[in-house]
Design a protein around this motif. Structure first.
Motif: not given
Length: 126
Positions: A83-102
């Motif tokens: 994440m570059n050039s971060l802005k105040p509106e980028d403030t949040a909890v960030y989650y990663c998630a996984a899905r199998w297949g299409e």
């Protein structure tokens, strides 16, 4: 036990950079599409980016396109969000998630993902 663990969040000034990491365990990352989502207080969780398992095709929300970059290392079972050039509106909890297949409904639809991490806080403030 399938597990996703995010790390790398923190406090940065506007214009700064962070790299988030998502460590996967309990499954073969090669077969999974990985998405990054974020949720700010009082707002809906939104899709930020994803990377497809088959060909590493990437997608980005318009709000972060050109500033964020998603990548993966299947050998290390790691997914990253630079994440570059971060802005105040980028403030949040960030989650990663996984899905199998299409994808069926779309990469930014939460119900498409069966596995979720616990989230990491990103705060952009001066």
């Amino acid at each position: 036990q399938v597990q996703l663990v995010e790390s790398g969040g923190g406090l940065v000034q506007p214009g700064g950079s962070l790299r988030l990491s998502c460590a996967a365990s309990g499954f073969t990352l090669d077969y999974y599409n990985i998405g990054w989502f974020r949720q700010a207080p009082g707002k809906e969780r939104e899709g930020v980016s994803c990377i497809r398992s088959s060909d590493d095709t990437t997608y980005y929300a318009n709000s972060v396109k050109g500033r964020f970059t998603i990548s993966r290392d299947n050998t290390k079972k790691m997914v990253y969000l630079q994440m570059n050039s971060l802005k105040p509106e980028d403030t949040a909890v960030y989650y990663c998630a996984a899905r199998w297949g299409e994808y069926h409904s779309g990469w930014s639809v939460m119900k498409e993902y069966e596995y979720w991490g616990q989230g990491t806080q990103v705060t952009v403030s001066s």
